[in-house]
Design an enzyme around this catalytic site. Sequence first.
Site, PDB file in Angstrom:
ATOM      1  N   ASP A  87      35.611  63.739  45.785  1.00 24.57           N
ATOM      2  CA  ASP A  87      34.849  64.893  46.249  1.00 24.57           C
ATOM      3  C   ASP A  87      34.507  64.631  47.711  1.00 24.57           C
ATOM      4  OD1 ASP A  87      32.889  66.752  46.938  1.00 24.57           O
ATOM      5  OD2 ASP A  87      32.018  66.800  44.925  1.00 24.57           O
ATOM      6  N   TYR A 102      31.126  75.078  53.258  1.00 22.30           N
ATOM      7  CA  TYR A 102      29.939  75.546  53.996  1.00 22.30           C
ATOM      8  C   TYR A 102      29.137  74.441  54.655  1.00 22.30           C
ATOM      9  CZ  TYR A 102      28.020  74.608  49.299  1.00 22.30           C
ATOM     10  OH  TYR A 102      27.699  74.034  48.104  1.00 22.30           O
TER      11      TYR A 102
HETATM   12  C1  PLP Z   1      27.614  70.359  48.277  1.00 19.99           C
HETATM   13  C2  PLP Z   1      28.268  69.636  47.170  1.00 19.99           C
HETATM   14  C3  PLP Z   1      28.857  70.341  46.123  1.00 19.99           C
HETATM   15  C4  PLP Z   1      28.759  71.851  46.107  1.00 19.99           C
HETATM   16  O1  PLP Z   1      29.256  72.434  44.970  1.00 19.99           O
HETATM   17  P1  PLP Z   1      29.302  74.034  44.890  1.00 19.99           P
HETATM   18  O2  PLP Z   1      30.066  74.303  43.690  1.00 19.99           O
HETATM   19  O3  PLP Z   1      29.962  74.519  46.144  1.00 19.99           O
HETATM   20  O4  PLP Z   1      27.905  74.522  44.837  1.00 19.99           O
HETATM   21  C5  PLP Z   1      29.510  69.632  45.139  1.00 19.99           C
HETATM   22  N1  PLP Z   1      29.559  68.281  45.157  1.00 19.99           N
HETATM   23  C6  PLP Z   1      28.988  67.565  46.162  1.00 19.99           C
HETATM   24  C7  PLP Z   1      29.093  66.098  46.165  1.00 19.99           C
HETATM   25  C8  PLP Z   1      28.319  68.225  47.184  1.00 19.99           C
HETATM   26  O5  PLP Z   1      27.750  67.532  48.155  1.00 19.99           O
END
Ligand code: PLP
Length: 407
Positions: free
Chosen positions: A194, A219
Site C-alpha cells: 500500500d 488525494y
Molecule cells: C489514506 C490511506 C488509505 C485510504 O483508503 P481510501 O479507501 O481511499 O479511503 C488506505 N490505506 C492507507 C495506508 C492510507 O494511508
Amino acid sequence: MSSLEEAKVRDATDPLKGWRQHFDLPDDVIYLDGNSLGPLPKKAKALMQDAVERQWGHDLIRSWNSNDWIGAPQRIGGKIAALIGAAKDEVIVADSVSVNIFKLLTALARERPDATHIISEAGNFPTDAHVAAGAAEILGLELKLLSRDAIVEAIAEDTAAILLTHVHYKTGIRFDMAGVTAAARGRDVPLIWDLSHSTGAVPLDLPRDGAQYAVGCGYKYLNGGPGAPAFIYVAKDQQEALRSPLQGWMGHKRPFAFEDAYEPASGLDRMLVGTPSILSMLALEAGVDIMAEADMQAIWEKSQALFDYMAGLMAERCPQFQMVSPTDAAERGSHISFVHEHAWPINNALIAHGVIGDFRAPDILRLGLTPLYLGFEDIWRGVDILSGIMDSGEWQKPQYSAAAKVT
Ligand SMILES: *Cc1c(COP(=O)(O)O)cnc(C)c1O
C-alpha cells in the site's frame, strides 16, 4: 538559536521554490497536512471548469470518445506509473484504496487454495486491516495482524497473501521494500504494497525492488482532490493470471457488446469495475501532471532538509514533544510525527492559528512535509506558533479539548 532570517535564506536558494505558485493555498494558512489531503492545484481548477462546462455541459455523452473519458483510467494510470518506476500498462486508476485492496487481495489469495492465512501489520491504517479481515472471512482464511518485526519470519508456504503499508501512516516508518519483497517471493507468497503515504513522497522503483503488486492513493501526495480515485499496480507478467472478485462491465473484454457472460479484459483493464468517476479522475490528472513534471529526487532531497530542519527546531523550541519518526531518511516517508499526551487540544490550538497538521489517536501530532509548496519559513513559523501555544498554555482552553473530531 535558529532564526527566521536563516529560513528565508534557505528558501531563496531552494531549487523547488517556483512550484508553490502552481497551488492555490490560502495566505493565512501553513499547510502541514498535504499527506492527508493535498492542496488544490491551479490547473485542477481550470480543468474542472472545462470538464463541467464544455465536456459535460456541451459535448455531453460524446465526451466518452471526443474527450477520451473512456481512456482516463489507463491514461492517468500511465502517468502514475512513471512515478513508481513502472511501465505505462502496469498501473490503472480505479475506485478507492479500500476497494482496490479488496480486489487485489482476493484475486491473489483465491489462487492459493491450500493456504490458511493472510498476513498484515498490526496497527496498519484501519481500512487495510478491515478490508483484509472481510476478504479473509469470505475466503475462509485467518487474518494474522503481526508486529512489524515478526512479519518476515511468519511468511510461510501456507500464507495466502501479504498486505503491508510501505510508509506507516502514523510514525512515517518505511519498510525495506526490496528486502521484504525478496522474503515473500522467496517463499512464493504474493505481497501487496500500500503506497498511500509513499507515492509522490519518496522515490519509488517497484520493478527494481521486485514488487509485483501495489495500491496507492490519489488525494494525498498526488494532490488529486478529496476522495480522488486510487490506483492499482500489477507487474506485467502477473496480470493475465488475475481474476477480480468484482466482475464489472468495465473490466469486460468487450464492455459494449453487452454480453451475458463475463470475460475479463486483457491486462489490468480487468481490475476496473463500474463506470469511472470522470470529474474526480480529471481533477486527479491535474495533480498527477504536476508530480510528473517535478523532479522526484529534488523533492526527496528537500523533504529530508525540511525534516532535519523541523526536528532540530522542535528539539530547540518545543522539547516537550518526542519525535517518533526515524532520523535515518532511508527508513521513513515525508511526514514527521511527535508524541505528546495532549496532542489533541494542541493540534486544535494550532489549527485555530492557521497551522494545519493532524492528530492521530491517541497522542500523535502528525505534520506533512511536502516540498513542492512548503518552505523553511513555513516550518519556522509553524514551530514558532506551536512554541507560543505551549509557553502561554493556550492549548488548555476548554474549546480546544471540546472541538468535534472530524478527521
Ligand atoms: C489514506 C490511506 C488509505 C485510504 O483508503 P481510501 O479507501 O481511499 O479511503 C488506505 N490505506 C492507507 C495506508 C492510507 O494511508
